[in-house]
Enzyme design. Structure first.
Site, PDB file in Angstrom:
ATOM      1  N   ASN A   9       1.196  -1.178  -0.023  1.00 19.38           N
ATOM      2  CA  ASN A   9       0.046  -0.030  -0.090  1.00 19.38           C
ATOM      3  C   ASN A   9       0.830   1.257   0.029  1.00 19.38           C
ATOM      4  O   ASN A   9       1.476   1.532   0.910  1.00 19.38           O
ATOM      5  CB  ASN A   9      -1.019  -0.040   1.243  1.00 19.38           C
ATOM      6  CG  ASN A   9      -1.783   1.393   1.435  1.00 19.38           C
ATOM      7  OD1 ASN A   9      -1.744   2.197   0.559  1.00 19.38           O
ATOM      8  ND2 ASN A   9      -2.291   1.357   2.578  1.00 19.38           N
ATOM      9  N   LYS A  11       0.077   4.349  -0.259  1.00 16.57           N
ATOM     10  CA  LYS A  11      -0.797   5.495   0.316  1.00 16.57           C
ATOM     11  C   LYS A  11      -0.291   6.764  -0.541  1.00 16.57           C
ATOM     12  O   LYS A  11      -0.188   6.477  -2.034  1.00 16.57           O
ATOM     13  CB  LYS A  11      -0.167   5.801   1.991  1.00 16.57           C
ATOM     14  CG  LYS A  11      -0.081   4.422   2.501  1.00 16.57           C
ATOM     15  CD  LYS A  11       0.166   4.679   3.892  1.00 16.57           C
ATOM     16  CE  LYS A  11      -0.116   3.220   4.808  1.00 16.57           C
ATOM     17  NZ  LYS A  11       0.067   3.264   6.240  1.00 16.57           N
ATOM     18  N   HIS A  97      -9.400   1.080   5.334  1.00 14.25           N
ATOM     19  CA  HIS A  97      -8.131   1.442   6.023  1.00 14.25           C
ATOM     20  C   HIS A  97      -8.479   2.437   6.966  1.00 14.25           C
ATOM     21  O   HIS A  97      -9.046   3.110   7.024  1.00 14.25           O
ATOM     22  CB  HIS A  97      -6.914   2.059   5.068  1.00 14.25           C
ATOM     23  CG  HIS A  97      -5.806   1.959   5.160  1.00 14.25           C
ATOM     24  ND1 HIS A  97      -5.320   2.914   6.306  1.00 14.25           N
ATOM     25  CD2 HIS A  97      -4.563   0.753   5.424  1.00 14.25           C
ATOM     26  CE1 HIS A  97      -4.054   2.485   6.663  1.00 14.25           C
ATOM     27  NE2 HIS A  97      -3.617   1.638   6.035  1.00 14.25           N
ATOM     28  N   GLU A  99      -6.755   4.829   8.270  1.00 15.28           N
ATOM     29  CA  GLU A  99      -6.438   6.084   7.784  1.00 15.28           C
ATOM     30  C   GLU A  99      -7.690   7.025   7.154  1.00 15.28           C
ATOM     31  O   GLU A  99      -8.147   7.613   7.107  1.00 15.28           O
ATOM     32  CB  GLU A  99      -5.310   6.284   6.791  1.00 15.28           C
ATOM     33  CG  GLU A  99      -4.063   6.170   7.535  1.00 15.28           C
ATOM     34  CD  GLU A  99      -2.786   5.626   6.976  1.00 15.28           C
ATOM     35  OE1 GLU A  99      -2.784   5.478   5.780  1.00 15.28           O
ATOM     36  OE2 GLU A  99      -1.785   5.019   7.562  1.00 15.28           O
ATOM     37  N   GLU A 169      -4.933  -4.885  11.136  1.00 13.71           N
ATOM     38  CA  GLU A 169      -3.909  -3.841  11.059  1.00 13.71           C
ATOM     39  C   GLU A 169      -4.003  -2.876  12.459  1.00 13.71           C
ATOM     40  O   GLU A 169      -4.912  -2.018  12.408  1.00 13.71           O
ATOM     41  CB  GLU A 169      -3.876  -2.701   9.933  1.00 13.71           C
ATOM     42  CG  GLU A 169      -3.616  -3.316   8.696  1.00 13.71           C
ATOM     43  CD  GLU A 169      -3.271  -2.445   7.715  1.00 13.71           C
ATOM     44  OE1 GLU A 169      -2.168  -2.654   7.059  1.00 13.71           O
ATOM     45  OE2 GLU A 169      -3.946  -1.476   7.300  1.00 13.71           O
ATOM     46  N   GLY A 175       2.668   2.469  10.929  1.00 14.54           N
ATOM     47  CA  GLY A 175       3.954   3.557  10.762  1.00 14.54           C
ATOM     48  C   GLY A 175       4.603   3.914  11.943  1.00 14.54           C
ATOM     49  O   GLY A 175       5.277   4.850  12.052  1.00 14.54           O
ATOM     50  N   SER A 215       3.664  -2.114  10.462  1.00 13.49           N
ATOM     51  CA  SER A 215       5.294  -2.081  10.535  1.00 13.49           C
ATOM     52  C   SER A 215       5.661  -3.393  10.514  1.00 13.49           C
ATOM     53  O   SER A 215       6.859  -3.987  10.939  1.00 13.49           O
ATOM     54  CB  SER A 215       5.786  -1.600  12.118  1.00 13.49           C
ATOM     55  OG  SER A 215       5.289  -0.149  12.287  1.00 13.49           O
ATOM     56  N   GLY A 236       2.853  -1.046   4.157  1.00 11.07           N
ATOM     57  CA  GLY A 236       3.044   0.429   3.963  1.00 11.07           C
ATOM     58  C   GLY A 236       4.370   0.808   3.662  1.00 11.07           C
ATOM     59  O   GLY A 236       4.970   0.667   2.677  1.00 11.07           O
ATOM     60  N   GLY A 237       5.072   1.230   4.732  1.00 12.79           N
ATOM     61  CA  GLY A 237       6.449   1.944   4.409  1.00 12.79           C
ATOM     62  C   GLY A 237       7.375   0.987   3.690  1.00 12.79           C
ATOM     63  O   GLY A 237       8.131   1.367   2.959  1.00 12.79           O
TER      64      GLY A 237
END
Ligand code: PGA
Length: 255
Positions: A9, A11, A97, A99, A169, A175, A215, A236-237
């Site tokens: 993802n 983002k 999600h 967010e 999640e 994150g 993470s 993500g990251g």
């Protein structure tokens, strides 16, 4: 055997050129994926056609979207419909999600409508759920996540449930560099699977892929993916760097 999936993802990150380079670097070293070992890349909407074209010749890796509209089409400025995504080569869409729930006030009610739009276009849904830290600290995470799943998914038929991938999640792990321990993640995944079993029976419960997100990285992926009910990750990251993402894919391949 249920599918193991690693989904990236992105983002709201990367320019078109950066996205192109990243996908190039990933496909250059992609292991041989199979029916049960799949990769999804979910870039921003603007990058979808480019990414879809780049992935076209590769099997079991596809482009996903990070969101879709709850409406079919028409005067909804700034929205992107499931029909548009489908026509651009998207196979799956991430919905719910944290967010989106937090910053864009997405409720279970809205998610029910988005899921219906996705299914109308035969898009698979990667449905996200997860609790905030205060809920985890109060040890109420099962009730919290259970309610998210019941409200948004439990009106679906068994056949529709087959098109759902669940991503657990925990918000406090997204994150933050603070991953859930594999024991915490496994416990929640087993709980989610038991909910599916009670509602839809053993066959659906065993077939549904449940991904972990928060993470997840090249260092911890192998341990997380070795848990009985963790079928891969929503990343993500670590999906923004080819080496890290490839290492996570490789952890999935050998899980
Ligand atoms: P993270 O994000 O891997 O950067 O924690 C995961 C996600 O939000 O899907």
């Amino acid at each position: 055997m249920r599918k193991r999936i690693v989904a990236g993802n992105w983002k709201m990150n990367l320019t078109l050129a950066e996205g192109k380079n990243l996908v190039e670097a990933i496909v250059a070293q992609l292991p041989a994926l199979t029916d049960t070992r799949e990769v999804v890349i979910a870039p921003p909407f603007t990058h979808i056609t480019q990414t879809a074209a780049q992935l076209e010749e590769y099997a079991h890796i596809s482009v996903g979207a990070q969101n879709c509209s709850s409406e079919a089409g028409g005067a909804f400025t700034g929205e992107v419909s499931a029909t548009m995504l489908q026509s651009a080569g998207v196979g799956s869409v991430i919905l719910g999600h944290s967010e989106r729930r937090e910053y864009f006030n997405e409720t279970s009610e809205l998610l029910v409508k988005k899921i219906a739009q996705a299914f109308n276009q035969n898009l698979r849904v990667i449905f996200c759920c997860g609790e905030p830290l205060s809920v985890r600290d109060a040890n109420e995470q099962n009730n919290f996540v259970g309610k998210q799943i019941e409200e948004a998914l439990f009106h679906l038929s068994a056949e529709e449930m087959n098109q759902i991938v669940i991503a657990y999640e925990p918000i406090w792990a997204i994150g933050t560099g603070r991953t859930a321990t594999s024991a915490q993640a496994q416990e929640m995944h087993a709980y989610i699977r038991s909910m599916l079993q009670n509602k839809y029976g053993n066959d659906i419960a065993q077939k549904t892929s449940i991904l972990y997100g928060g993470s997840c990285n090249a260092q911890n992926a192998a341990e997380l993916f070795s848990c009985a009910d963790i079928d891969g990750g929503l990343i993500g990251g670590a999906a923004l760097k080819s080496e890290a993402f490839l290492a996570i894919i490789s952890a999935m391949m050998s899980a």
